[in-house]
Design an enzyme around this catalytic site. Structure first.
Site, PDB file in Angstrom:
ATOM      1  CG  HIS A  63      32.604 -19.875 -23.796  1.00 38.58           C
ATOM      2  ND1 HIS A  63      33.605 -20.857 -22.994  1.00 38.58           N
ATOM      3  CD2 HIS A  63      31.184 -20.249 -23.969  1.00 38.58           C
ATOM      4  CE1 HIS A  63      32.401 -21.419 -22.289  1.00 38.58           C
ATOM      5  NE2 HIS A  63      30.837 -20.759 -22.700  1.00 38.58           N
TER       6      HIS A  63
ATOM      7  CG  HIS B   8      27.015 -22.401 -23.452  1.00 43.09           C
ATOM      8  ND1 HIS B   8      27.162 -23.349 -22.269  1.00 43.09           N
ATOM      9  CD2 HIS B   8      27.776 -21.277 -23.243  1.00 43.09           C
ATOM     10  CE1 HIS B   8      27.835 -22.743 -21.846  1.00 43.09           C
ATOM     11  NE2 HIS B   8      28.283 -21.966 -22.153  1.00 43.09           N
TER      12      HIS B   8
ATOM     13  CE1 TYR C 216      25.550 -44.908 -47.978  1.00 46.32           C
ATOM     14  CE2 TYR C 216      25.413 -47.864 -46.902  1.00 46.32           C
ATOM     15  CZ  TYR C 216      24.546 -46.899 -47.384  1.00 46.32           C
ATOM     16  OH  TYR C 216      23.429 -46.451 -47.482  1.00 46.32           O
TER      17      TYR C 216
ATOM     18  CG  HIS D 268      27.361 -24.873 -14.558  1.00 58.22           C
ATOM     19  ND1 HIS D 268      26.825 -24.327 -14.090  1.00 58.22           N
ATOM     20  CD2 HIS D 268      28.359 -24.398 -15.305  1.00 58.22           C
ATOM     21  CE1 HIS D 268      27.282 -23.612 -13.867  1.00 58.22           C
ATOM     22  NE2 HIS D 268      28.624 -23.077 -14.636  1.00 58.22           N
TER      23      HIS D 268
ATOM     24  NE  ARG E 280      34.172 -21.863 -16.538  1.00 54.92           N
ATOM     25  CZ  ARG E 280      33.438 -21.451 -16.586  1.00 54.92           C
ATOM     26  NH1 ARG E 280      32.108 -21.491 -16.391  1.00 54.92           N
ATOM     27  NH2 ARG E 280      32.979 -21.451 -17.740  1.00 54.92           N
ATOM     28  CG  ASP E 281      30.636 -24.180 -18.901  1.00 57.69           C
ATOM     29  OD1 ASP E 281      29.288 -24.283 -18.502  1.00 57.69           O
ATOM     30  OD2 ASP E 281      30.461 -23.271 -20.472  1.00 57.69           O
TER      31      ASP E 281
ATOM     32  CB  SER F  24      26.795 -16.379 -21.276  1.00 56.42           C
ATOM     33  OG  SER F  24      28.089 -15.665 -21.673  1.00 56.42           O
TER      34      SER F  24
END
Length: 338
Positions: free
Chosen positions: A193, A195, A287, A16, A12-13, A166
């Site tokens: 949520h 970003h 390492y 975009h 969904r997100d 958002s």
């Protein structure tokens, strides 16, 4: 510590990022990979929510209901969710989404406009859906007003309320203050949520958990609008290291990215080179120069580079012991052949 429930919003997100061009095959394969990785809730649909495919927001390759149906066909445990923005999505569309296989809905309003979602929350509860009140642009008001709006969602019947960053504009102290206020004043669980526009998505997600949030969002490979979301794989790795209980499987989340999502993105002209095995360096505590040597040993002896690095971490290998990786790879290959 409270158990953490993971929501992945790649479909969904993350939509975009691909201009809403995920195919039905993408939906099915990614959803299946996410369920295998133990993700509790998988969000799917147009990036701008249910029936967001318009000239204003960009047309999707497929309608939401076809995508939902394709994803639902692969799920037996994870809840399939849609996002609904009142004014774009409708109750009638939500009924169609449920018929196609959606089990949950996130009703998204501006942070000061929870009342816009009252009708949709109540309708969704009447339909038997799991309902999340999703307060967007949470940086644009103070903790007191955020809490007032969250209490509205709670009163309408929401099962969870989110403080949603958002804009990717919140600092850790902002997240802590706002999530703490929600946790103190609400009777239902709280979510966050994030970003990554300020490079703080993982940090802010952890801060939200420390403040009391138990529902946290991510996307495979950090896909999403703007600079993307909290990477689901990194979130799982850090939660493991911190000892939080959750259902996520790190290797399977990485596999969902490397074997399903990234090839799909590359096929769409979005050239992505996975660095997820590099993340294992930090997870294993070895390492950084070990990565190239471990990759070569893994290819030579047919074993998973992640297992080589994890075993090197358990043995507390340090810089200068790169030859040890070959020995580890041989031992793992022998175990595998038995």
């Amino acid at each position: 510590m409270s158990k953490i429930f993971l929501t992945d919003t790649t479909l969904r997100d993350g939509s975009h990022t691909v201009s809403h061009q995920f195919t039905l095959e993408d939906a099915a394969q990614i959803a299946g990979g996410l369920e295998a990785a133990g993700i509790d809730i998988i969000e799917i649909g147009h990036g701008d929510g249910l029936i967001g495919s318009t000239i204003n927001y960009g047309f999707g390759r497929h309608d939401d209901f076809s995508l939902i149906s394709a994803a639902a066909s692969q799920l037996t445990k994870s809840k399939l969710a849609v996002l609904l923005l009142p004014g774009i999505g409708t109750v009638e569309a939500l009924k169609m989404a449920q018929k196609a296989g959606a089990k949950a809905v996130r009703i998204a309003t501006h942070v000061t406009e929870a009342d816009m979602g009252e009708e949709h929350v109540k309708a969704a509860k009447d339909m038997g859906l799991f309902v999340v009140g999703f307060l967007m642009m949470a940086h644009m008001t103070d903790a007191e007003r955020l809490t007032e709006e969250a209490l509205k969602f709670e009163s309408y019947g929401a099962d969870v309320v989110y403080a949603t960053d958002s804009g990717g504009a919140m600092l850790p102290e902002d997240v802590f203050e706002k999530i703490s206020s929600l946790k103190k004043n609400l009777k239902i669980p709280v979510g966050h949520h994030a970003h990554n526009n300020l490079g703080l998505a993982v940090s802010n997600s952890l801060t939200a958990i420390e403040a009391g949030a138990t529902y946290i969002d991510g996307c495979l490979s950090g896909l999403g609008a703007g600079a993307g979301n909290t990477p689901t794989e990194s979130l799982i790795a850090v939660l493991n290291k911190m000892g939080y209980e959750h259902n996520g499987d790190l290797y399977k989340a990485i596999d969902a990215s490397e074997k399903i999502l990234i090839p799909s993105l590359n096929n769409k002209g979005l050239k992505v080179n996975s660095q997820l095995d590099a993340m294992i360096l930090g997870y294993a505590g070895v390492y950084s120069s070990f990565l190239l040597h471990a990759r070569r040993a893994g290819q030579r002896f047919g074993v998973d580079v992640r297992d080589i690095l994890m075993e090197a971490g358990r043995r507390k290998a340090v810089g200068g012991q790169e030859d040890w990786l070959i020995e580890i790879a041989v031992e793992l290959a022998n175990q595998k052949s038995k």
